[in-house]
Write a protein that holds these residues in place. Structure first.
Motif, PDB file in Angstrom:
ATOM      1  N   PRO A 109      53.187  52.256  45.842  1.00 58.10           N
ATOM      2  CA  PRO A 109      53.000  52.679  47.242  1.00 58.10           C
ATOM      3  C   PRO A 109      54.414  51.831  47.902  1.00 58.10           C
ATOM      4  CG  PRO A 109      51.805  50.549  46.070  1.00 58.10           C
ATOM      5  CD  PRO A 109      52.272  51.549  45.215  1.00 58.10           C
ATOM      6  N   LEU A 112      51.531  48.204  52.103  1.00 61.18           N
ATOM      7  CA  LEU A 112      50.207  47.357  51.655  1.00 61.18           C
ATOM      8  C   LEU A 112      49.569  46.842  52.931  1.00 61.18           C
ATOM      9  CD1 LEU A 112      51.988  45.482  48.447  1.00 61.18           C
ATOM     10  CD2 LEU A 112      50.565  47.447  48.411  1.00 61.18           C
ATOM     11  N   ILE A 114      47.882  43.669  53.117  1.00 62.42           N
ATOM     12  CA  ILE A 114      47.871  42.405  52.152  1.00 62.42           C
ATOM     13  C   ILE A 114      46.534  41.434  52.579  1.00 62.42           C
ATOM     14  CG2 ILE A 114      50.502  42.685  51.458  1.00 62.42           C
ATOM     15  CD1 ILE A 114      50.904  40.496  53.371  1.00 62.42           C
ATOM     16  N   GLU A 140      40.227  48.293  46.018  1.00 61.08           N
ATOM     17  CA  GLU A 140      41.120  47.423  46.059  1.00 61.08           C
ATOM     18  C   GLU A 140      41.686  47.555  44.436  1.00 61.08           C
ATOM     19  OE1 GLU A 140      39.225  43.779  47.293  1.00 61.08           O
ATOM     20  OE2 GLU A 140      38.889  44.735  49.731  1.00 61.08           O
ATOM     21  N   GLU A 170      48.167  50.985  49.803  1.00 60.17           N
ATOM     22  CA  GLU A 170      46.975  50.199  48.956  1.00 60.17           C
ATOM     23  C   GLU A 170      46.717  49.011  49.872  1.00 60.17           C
ATOM     24  OE1 GLU A 170      45.744  46.984  46.035  1.00 60.17           O
ATOM     25  OE2 GLU A 170      47.975  47.202  46.000  1.00 60.17           O
ATOM     26  N   LYS A 171      45.337  48.795  49.448  1.00 63.54           N
ATOM     27  CA  LYS A 171      44.712  47.493  50.296  1.00 63.54           C
ATOM     28  C   LYS A 171      44.035  46.452  49.150  1.00 63.54           C
ATOM     29  CE  LYS A 171      40.578  47.529  51.786  1.00 63.54           C
ATOM     30  NZ  LYS A 171      39.965  46.099  51.324  1.00 63.54           N
ATOM     31  N   TYR A 175      45.919  39.663  48.491  1.00 63.90           N
ATOM     32  CA  TYR A 175      47.349  39.297  48.114  1.00 63.90           C
ATOM     33  C   TYR A 175      47.936  38.359  49.078  1.00 63.90           C
ATOM     34  CZ  TYR A 175      47.554  43.641  45.398  1.00 63.90           C
ATOM     35  OH  TYR A 175      47.357  44.743  44.448  1.00 63.90           O
ATOM     36  N   VAL A 185      55.611  41.374  44.572  1.00 64.83           N
ATOM     37  CA  VAL A 185      56.028  42.443  45.513  1.00 64.83           C
ATOM     38  C   VAL A 185      57.529  42.850  45.851  1.00 64.83           C
ATOM     39  CG1 VAL A 185      55.357  43.428  47.846  1.00 64.83           C
ATOM     40  CG2 VAL A 185      53.759  42.198  46.551  1.00 64.83           C
TER      41      VAL A 185
END
Length: 360
Positions: A109, A112, A114, A140, A170-171, A175, A185
């Motif tokens: 990805p 994000l 987060i 997730e 992406e979720k 995070y 990250v």
């Protein structure tokens, strides 16, 4: 004795001959591979820069150890390029590539979502999936907090296939509040686009509590969990309240990423005016403004916007049945004490984020 020495010499010569023939075969196979790749590229007419991104850069990123010890300058040069700029020519560009027979591939990805939990992250993701240039993991993944040791190759396999010009997203709301995640990250992609959906921390905490209570029959009252031993002292160790101190989490992230790589989305405005908030996200990601009023309708029963159609369904529908559940009764004095507690933290968060969310 002389016969045995001669046998050894013959054996050595035979081994050397076998090794030489094997090396010739390997070189020949490489030549054939290169020729076939060139033929494939000519057929699909894909720019060489994009092909290098998909084959060379991706494999080199995945081979990097996920422990943060790689030189940051070197790792940044190995990261996938931001290809969202290819959308300037319109959505039809990657549709044309698909028609030419170019197969999609899974990518790490470049954006994000987060956080935060119960802030509206699921709604935002579902809204963004209406955009043909966005492809997102359905569930997730929890890579950076729970599965980091499995490596980038494992992470990439959890992503949806994409074409050149599409953004992989992406979720995972946890995070934002997990201390190890920002460094991890950055190690994967220092240029990562980071989206944070925030909501009034008091309302968010009650919603968090309500979700847990719906799964547990015997659950203490909200007030008993929010304050220490029946006092007026807020229990900041209780996770539903700890999450809402957004400024502390943001300060940790800003140690690794500049503010320019963050976009803060208001959970309240996402419900009241989803088009405005989604438009901000499209601009932040460098995408054309495709998602607009025609994609939404307001459901008065649930009290939030629903979709006329989505990536998975062509008929009008709302989010999951658990979305929009009623909150239990909370003592107004307890709510006021929590608002007083969060007020100074909210003000500092507004200053850091450069945005006033109006939580008073």
């Amino acid at each position: 004795m002389e016969l045995r020495k001669g046998s050894w010499k013959i054996a050595i010569l035979v081994c050397a001959l076998v090794i030489y023939l094997w090396m010739l075969f390997v070189d020949h196979s490489h030549v054939l591979t290169d020729i076939s790749q060139k033929i494939t590229l000519q057929k699909t007419r894909v720019p060489s820069r994009s092909v290098l991104y998909q084959s060379s850069d991706r494999s080199r990123i995945e081979d990097m150890p996920p422990d943060g010890r790689t030189d940051s300058k070197k790792s940044q040069s190995l990261l996938p390029r931001n290809v969202s700029g290819t959308l300037e020519g319109g959505i039809s560009e990657y549709q044309t590539l698909k028609q030419q027979g170019l197969l999609p591939s899974r990518q790490l990805p470049t954006a994000l979502i987060i956080g935060v939990k119960k802030g509206g992250t699921r709604a935002l993701l579902e809204f963004l999936r209406l955009h043909p240039a966005i492809r997102a993991a359905g569930s997730e993944v929890h890579f950076f907090d729970h599965h980091y040791v499995k490596g980038f190759r494992w992470y990439r396999r959890r992503m949806p296939p994409t074409l050149i010009g599409q953004i992989t997203m992406e979720k995972t709301p946890s995070y934002f509040v997990t201390s190890e995640v920002p460094k991890r990250v950055k190690h994967m992609n220092p240029g990562m686009k980071l989206i944070v959906v925030v909501r009034d921390p008091v309302t968010r905490a009650i919603s968090d509590y309500t979700q847990v209570k719906s799964k547990r029959r015997k659950m203490p009252r909200f007030e008993d969990l929010a304050f220490l031993n029946g006092s007026k002292i807020v229990d900041t160790s209780w996770m539903p309240l700890k999450i809402g101190v957004y400024v502390r989490h943001l300060e940790r992230w800003l140690q690794y990423f500049p503010l320019s790589q963050f976009l803060f989305v208001s959970g309240e405005r996402l419900i009241a005016d989803p088009v405005t908030e989604v438009t901000r996200v499209q601009d932040f990601l460098g995408l054309k403004r495709v998602i607009c009023e025609k994609h939404f309708y307001f459901n008065a029963t649930k009290g939030f916007p629903c979709l006329l159609k989505s990536e998975d369904r062509a008929t009008p529908h709302c989010l999951g049945k658990n979305k929009g559940r009623s909150h239990p009764y909370i003592d107004p004095m307890a709510v006021q004490r929590l608002r007083d507690f969060y007020r100074p933290f909210n003000q500092r968060f507004y200053q850091l984020a450069g945005m006033d969310f109006g939580w008073y």
